[in-house]
Design a protein around this motif. Structure first.
Motif, PDB file in Angstrom:
ATOM      1  N   SER A  26      -0.729   3.278  12.409  1.00 57.97           N
ATOM      2  CA  SER A  26      -2.163   3.138  12.677  1.00 57.97           C
ATOM      3  C   SER A  26      -2.382   1.695  13.123  1.00 57.97           C
ATOM      4  CB  SER A  26      -2.948   3.418  11.386  1.00 57.97           C
ATOM      5  OG  SER A  26      -2.742   2.359  10.472  1.00 57.97           O
ATOM      6  N   PRO A  27      -3.582   1.365  13.589  1.00 58.08           N
ATOM      7  CA  PRO A  27      -3.843  -0.046  13.884  1.00 58.08           C
ATOM      8  C   PRO A  27      -3.768  -0.864  12.589  1.00 58.08           C
ATOM      9  CG  PRO A  27      -5.570   1.393  14.775  1.00 58.08           C
ATOM     10  CD  PRO A  27      -4.731   2.224  13.861  1.00 58.08           C
ATOM     11  N   PRO A  28      -3.621  -2.174  12.670  1.00 56.70           N
ATOM     12  CA  PRO A  28      -3.404  -2.971  13.875  1.00 56.70           C
ATOM     13  C   PRO A  28      -1.967  -2.872  14.386  1.00 56.70           C
ATOM     14  CG  PRO A  28      -3.597  -4.393  11.933  1.00 56.70           C
ATOM     15  CD  PRO A  28      -3.802  -2.995  11.457  1.00 56.70           C
ATOM     16  N   LEU A  50       0.058 -10.478   7.758  1.00 55.18           N
ATOM     17  CA  LEU A  50       0.288  -9.652   6.567  1.00 55.18           C
ATOM     18  C   LEU A  50      -1.035  -9.260   5.909  1.00 55.18           C
ATOM     19  CD1 LEU A  50       3.368 -11.532   5.041  1.00 55.18           C
ATOM     20  CD2 LEU A  50       3.366  -9.376   6.296  1.00 55.18           C
ATOM     21  N   GLY A  51      -2.028 -10.133   6.043  1.00 61.42           N
ATOM     22  CA  GLY A  51      -3.336  -9.817   5.456  1.00 61.42           C
ATOM     23  C   GLY A  51      -4.222  -9.016   6.399  1.00 61.42           C
ATOM     24  N   ASP A  52      -3.733  -8.776   7.595  1.00 63.96           N
ATOM     25  CA  ASP A  52      -4.559  -8.111   8.613  1.00 63.96           C
ATOM     26  C   ASP A  52      -4.209  -6.621   8.639  1.00 63.96           C
ATOM     27  OD1 ASP A  52      -6.409  -8.085  10.782  1.00 63.96           O
ATOM     28  OD2 ASP A  52      -4.727  -7.999  12.166  1.00 63.96           O
ATOM     29  N   VAL A  53      -4.858  -5.855   7.770  1.00 69.29           N
ATOM     30  CA  VAL A  53      -4.580  -4.414   7.684  1.00 69.29           C
ATOM     31  C   VAL A  53      -5.883  -3.645   7.909  1.00 69.29           C
ATOM     32  CG1 VAL A  53      -2.697  -4.816   6.044  1.00 69.29           C
ATOM     33  CG2 VAL A  53      -4.964  -4.249   5.181  1.00 69.29           C
ATOM     34  N   LEU A  54      -5.723  -2.371   8.180  1.00 65.89           N
ATOM     35  CA  LEU A  54      -6.904  -1.516   8.379  1.00 65.89           C
ATOM     36  C   LEU A  54      -7.682  -1.430   7.052  1.00 65.89           C
ATOM     37  CD1 LEU A  54      -7.685   0.067  10.939  1.00 65.89           C
ATOM     38  CD2 LEU A  54      -6.534   2.051   9.959  1.00 65.89           C
ATOM     39  N   ALA A  55      -9.017  -1.535   7.123  1.00 63.39           N
ATOM     40  CA  ALA A  55      -9.787  -1.543   5.873  1.00 63.39           C
ATOM     41  C   ALA A  55      -9.751  -0.177   5.191  1.00 63.39           C
ATOM     42  CB  ALA A  55     -11.221  -1.978   6.142  1.00 63.39           C
ATOM     43  N   SER A  56     -10.150   0.889   5.924  1.00 59.82           N
ATOM     44  CA  SER A  56      -9.995   2.215   5.301  1.00 59.82           C
ATOM     45  C   SER A  56      -8.883   2.952   6.024  1.00 59.82           C
ATOM     46  CB  SER A  56     -11.284   3.021   5.305  1.00 59.82           C
ATOM     47  OG  SER A  56     -12.082   2.703   6.384  1.00 59.82           O
ATOM     48  N   ASP A  61      -7.804   4.008   0.759  1.00 61.57           N
ATOM     49  CA  ASP A  61      -7.399   5.252   1.424  1.00 61.57           C
ATOM     50  C   ASP A  61      -8.461   5.664   2.446  1.00 61.57           C
ATOM     51  OD1 ASP A  61      -9.451   6.604   0.170  1.00 61.57           O
ATOM     52  OD2 ASP A  61      -8.182   7.587  -1.306  1.00 61.57           O
ATOM     53  N   ARG A  62      -8.239   6.789   3.129  1.00 58.09           N
ATOM     54  CA  ARG A  62      -9.096   7.090   4.281  1.00 58.09           C
ATOM     55  C   ARG A  62     -10.536   7.403   3.875  1.00 58.09           C
ATOM     56  NH1 ARG A  62      -9.907  12.469   4.967  1.00 58.09           N
ATOM     57  NH2 ARG A  62      -8.804  13.653   3.386  1.00 58.09           N
ATOM     58  N   LEU A  63     -10.762   7.790   2.623  1.00 63.23           N
ATOM     59  CA  LEU A  63     -12.124   8.045   2.149  1.00 63.23           C
ATOM     60  C   LEU A  63     -12.613   6.904   1.238  1.00 63.23           C
ATOM     61  CD1 LEU A  63     -11.941  11.887   1.397  1.00 63.23           C
ATOM     62  CD2 LEU A  63     -13.015  10.769   3.350  1.00 63.23           C
ATOM     63  N   THR A  64     -11.910   5.795   1.290  1.00 63.21           N
ATOM     64  CA  THR A  64     -12.207   4.614   0.457  1.00 63.21           C
ATOM     65  C   THR A  64     -12.473   4.983  -1.010  1.00 63.21           C
ATOM     66  OG1 THR A  64     -14.543   4.601   1.137  1.00 63.21           O
ATOM     67  CG2 THR A  64     -13.065   3.200   2.389  1.00 63.21           C
ATOM     68  N   ARG A  65     -11.587   5.842  -1.516  1.00 62.50           N
ATOM     69  CA  ARG A  65     -11.767   6.313  -2.892  1.00 62.50           C
ATOM     70  C   ARG A  65     -11.471   5.222  -3.918  1.00 62.50           C
ATOM     71  NH1 ARG A  65      -9.410  12.158  -1.261  1.00 62.50           N
ATOM     72  NH2 ARG A  65      -8.185  10.741   0.015  1.00 62.50           N
ATOM     73  N   GLY A  66     -10.731   4.185  -3.482  1.00 67.30           N
ATOM     74  CA  GLY A  66     -10.452   3.077  -4.411  1.00 67.30           C
ATOM     75  C   GLY A  66     -11.637   2.135  -4.565  1.00 67.30           C
ATOM     76  N   GLY A 259     -22.512  -3.625  13.479  1.00 63.29           N
ATOM     77  CA  GLY A 259     -21.202  -3.998  12.940  1.00 63.29           C
ATOM     78  C   GLY A 259     -20.042  -3.379  13.696  1.00 63.29           C
ATOM     79  N   THR A 260     -18.852  -3.801  13.310  1.00 63.72           N
ATOM     80  CA  THR A 260     -17.627  -3.294  13.925  1.00 63.72           C
ATOM     81  C   THR A 260     -17.058  -2.152  13.081  1.00 63.72           C
ATOM     82  OG1 THR A 260     -15.347  -3.865  14.448  1.00 63.72           O
ATOM     83  CG2 THR A 260     -16.373  -5.160  12.721  1.00 63.72           C
ATOM     84  N   THR A 261     -16.303  -1.268  13.729  1.00 64.83           N
ATOM     85  CA  THR A 261     -15.588  -0.240  12.968  1.00 64.83           C
ATOM     86  C   THR A 261     -14.205  -0.757  12.546  1.00 64.83           C
ATOM     87  OG1 THR A 261     -14.959   0.690  15.108  1.00 64.83           O
ATOM     88  CG2 THR A 261     -16.732   1.805  13.933  1.00 64.83           C
ATOM     89  N   SER A 262     -13.898  -1.994  12.927  1.00 63.86           N
ATOM     90  CA  SER A 262     -12.600  -2.580  12.556  1.00 63.86           C
ATOM     91  C   SER A 262     -12.798  -3.921  11.858  1.00 63.86           C
ATOM     92  CB  SER A 262     -11.743  -2.783  13.812  1.00 63.86           C
ATOM     93  OG  SER A 262     -11.689  -1.616  14.584  1.00 63.86           O
ATOM     94  N   PRO A 263     -13.449  -3.926  10.690  1.00 68.70           N
ATOM     95  CA  PRO A 263     -13.706  -5.214  10.037  1.00 68.70           C
ATOM     96  C   PRO A 263     -12.408  -5.904   9.634  1.00 68.70           C
ATOM     97  CG  PRO A 263     -14.150  -3.406   8.529  1.00 68.70           C
ATOM     98  CD  PRO A 263     -13.865  -2.778   9.863  1.00 68.70           C
ATOM     99  N   SER A 264     -12.453  -7.227   9.644  1.00 75.35           N
ATOM    100  CA  SER A 264     -11.253  -7.993   9.307  1.00 75.35           C
ATOM    101  C   SER A 264     -11.109  -8.108   7.786  1.00 75.35           C
ATOM    102  CB  SER A 264     -11.345  -9.387   9.920  1.00 75.35           C
ATOM    103  OG  SER A 264     -10.337 -10.198   9.364  1.00 75.35           O
ATOM    104  N   VAL A 265     -10.023  -7.547   7.291  1.00 73.83           N
ATOM    105  CA  VAL A 265      -9.744  -7.636   5.848  1.00 73.83           C
ATOM    106  C   VAL A 265      -9.477  -9.092   5.456  1.00 73.83           C
ATOM    107  CG1 VAL A 265      -8.007  -7.019   4.126  1.00 73.83           C
ATOM    108  CG2 VAL A 265      -9.033  -5.237   5.550  1.00 73.83           C
ATOM    109  N   LEU A 266      -8.968  -9.864   6.407  1.00 70.28           N
ATOM    110  CA  LEU A 266      -8.756 -11.293   6.126  1.00 70.28           C
ATOM    111  C   LEU A 266     -10.077 -11.953   5.741  1.00 70.28           C
ATOM    112  CD1 LEU A 266      -6.470 -12.372   9.092  1.00 70.28           C
ATOM    113  CD2 LEU A 266      -5.888 -12.536   6.673  1.00 70.28           C
ATOM    114  N   LEU A 267     -11.121 -11.605   6.491  1.00 69.32           N
ATOM    115  CA  LEU A 267     -12.431 -12.204   6.188  1.00 69.32           C
ATOM    116  C   LEU A 267     -12.949 -11.712   4.840  1.00 69.32           C
ATOM    117  CD1 LEU A 267     -14.381 -12.354   9.569  1.00 69.32           C
ATOM    118  CD2 LEU A 267     -12.468 -13.670   8.753  1.00 69.32           C
TER     119      LEU A 267
END
Ligand SMILES: Cc1ncc(COP(=O)(O)O)c(C=O)c1O
Length: 492
Positions: A26-28, A50-56, A61-66, A259-267
């Motif tokens: 998946s991205p990125p 390493l910190g730049d991963v997909l948020a959901s 997980d894909r439904l942000t259950r965490g 907003g973006t659909t690809s928010p930066s997890v780093l931020l």
């Protein structure tokens, strides 16, 4: 249940992601740095990737259950006494627009202090909200604008009973703060919400000697850049919400438009970490910063030709209500040079960057990241600047208009001027015409001219002499300001 501020949900989830060696299809696309160009890896370091991963579907997980992001936002809300906090990743430039959209819609009125940032004006152009400008408190001596008072907002509401709420900027980039509790009271008496653009106030909640912050003062929404005075990464911003005048669902829905659909997890990680740092150590860290700023202020005062704007200059009747002492605004006019010259000299000869600069001063911002060493270096450089000043003269004069001349008539709505028929005219023939673009000295980013305002000789002279003296004017379509974009004459 009391919040556990030891926790940092985003950072913990990132550590787990890495610990498990998750494999993403998946991205990125750089996939944990492996695909990134070696030269980029070399300069940025792999930690960024390493910190730049997909948020959901990555961090969570894909439904942000965490509920990783939600938990981080809840902890931030707890730390600043808000009911809800939302993290965003396009700076307060986005957050402030989302806040405006959640209070008013197209053709509805919003009271706004005219010392607003350019992102507020962009918000007006995009949304079609009609601004009701509330005059800032102009200090003709220092040629500075401070936030409007509660009485100013009260009068504006009386004159515009249909207005949907108010927006005020506090602190200003110069550290001047409004009496937010009084402005909130004026709004709430009418059951209307107050938005505070607190982009410069991320640190305020964390030390009792700092000015009161928006949530404690009773504001409904407040927008804060975590990257400006805090330790967040550039673009990390939040909006905090409390009370029931703006439902959280409305704010979320309207923010989602921007907003973006690809928010930066780093931020996100930077903001989450900042909250933990402040919740656990804020008082001590901010106490140190306050001490350093006080030392800087006293020492700069001893340099001949320099003066730091303090409480006596900025606060009092007709001026600001309170002062954040961390942005140290230094007048250099006494050296016979401009702030532009001073800023350029410090960068070129001492590798020191200041924040804002104008025709007569520079702004040097102290934060919890500074120590005796960094402040000592700045002081040494300022002393050297004072010595070098005679070689930097003469400076081209900037013709700064009087406060009354600076205010332009709003001839039509910013959105109509921006999107309507336009033409370019030579700047020396633009007086009397209606601007179709913003013209903003940056920093601090407060537009001198905004779309729909009628241009005048004094304001155009100010901008042209400012340009010649080194003012940064990034907005206009002609960056050299040889021409200005105006509403076509037939359409006025
Ligand atoms: C008062 C004010 N509001 C909003 C902003 C926009 O913030 P950001 O740079 O985080 O987008 C700024 C930026 O300088 C600002 O000074």
């Amino acid at each position: 249940m009391t919040a556990d501020h030891d926790h940092v949900p985003i950072l913990e989830a990132l550590a787990e992601y890495r610990g498990k060696g998750r494999l993403a299809f998946s991205p990125p696309g750089h996939k944990q740095a492996r695909g990134a160009d070696p030269a980029v890896r070399e300069v940025l370091g792999d930690a960024v990737f390493l910190g730049d991963v997909l948020a959901s579907g990555g961090l969570d997980d894909r439904l942000t259950r965490g509920r990783v992001l939600e938990r981080a936002e809840e902890l931030m809300a707890d730390a600043v006494h808000a009911d809800h906090t939302f993290f965003t990743t396009c700076g307060s430039s986005l957050s402030v627009k989302a806040a405006m959209l959640s209070v008013a819609g197209p053709h509805e009125e919003l009271l706004i202090g005219r010392d607003a940032h350019k992102s507020v004006v962009s918000g007006l152009v995009l949304s079609g909200i009609d601004p009701v400008w509330v005059e800032p408190r102009w200090d003709p001596r220092l040629r500075l604008a401070h936030p409007p008072s509660a009485a100013d907002f009260d009068r504006a509401f009386d004159a515009h009973p249909g207005a949907k709420g108010a927006l005020i900027t506090s602190p200003t980039p110069y550290g001047a703060c409004a009496d937010l509790a009084a402005v909130a009271e004026v709004c709430h008496r009418r059951s209307l919400p107050l938005i505070v653009d607190e982009a410069w106030g991320a640190h305020l909640p964390f030390h009792p000697d700092l000015p009161s912050w928006a949530m404690d003062a009773g504001a409904d929404i407040c927008v804060t850049s975590i990257h400006k005075m805090g330790s967040g990464l550039e673009q990390g911003s939040v909006f905090h919400l409390q009370g029931d005048l703006v439902p959280p669902q409305v704010l979320k829905l309207r923010a989602d438009l921007l907003g973006t659909t690809s928010p930066s997890v780093l931020l996100y990680a930077g903001m989450d970490g900042w909250r933990r740092q402040m919740a656990l150590h804020g008082k001590e860290l901010m106490g140190r910063a306050l001490h350093l700023a006080a030392r800087l202020r006293t020492s700069v005062e001893r340099i001949e030709g320099m003066h730091v704007d303090g409480r006596d200059d900025l606060c009092g009747a007709g001026l600001a209500h309170d002062l954040d002492p961390l942005p140290c605004v230094i007048e250099v006019e006494g050296l016979g040079i401009s702030g532009f010259r001073a800023a350029d000299w410090l960068r070129q000869h001492r590798d020191i960057d200041v924040h804002l600069s104008d025709h007569r001063r520079i702004g040097t911002q102290v934060t919890h990241a500074d120590d005796e060493g960094t402040v000592g270096e700045l002081l040494g450089a300022l002393e050297d600047l004072a010595q070098a000043a005679s070689g930097l003269r003469p400076v081209p004069p900037v013709e700064v208009p009087d406060p009354a001349e600076l205010r332009l008539e709003q001839a039509c709505a910013p959105r109509d001027a921006f999107f309507g028929p336009v033409e370019e005219v030579p700047t020396d023939r633009a007086a009397g015409r209606v601007a179709a673009e913003m013209i903003t000295p940056y920093p601090p980013g407060i537009p001198v001219v905004l779309p729909g305002e009628r241009l005048t000789e004094p304001v155009l002279r100010y901008l042209l002499t400012g340009r010649d003296a080194g003012m940064n004017l990034p907005d206009p379509s002609d960056p050299g300001l040889g021409t200005v974009r105006v509403v076509r004459e037939s359409a006025e």
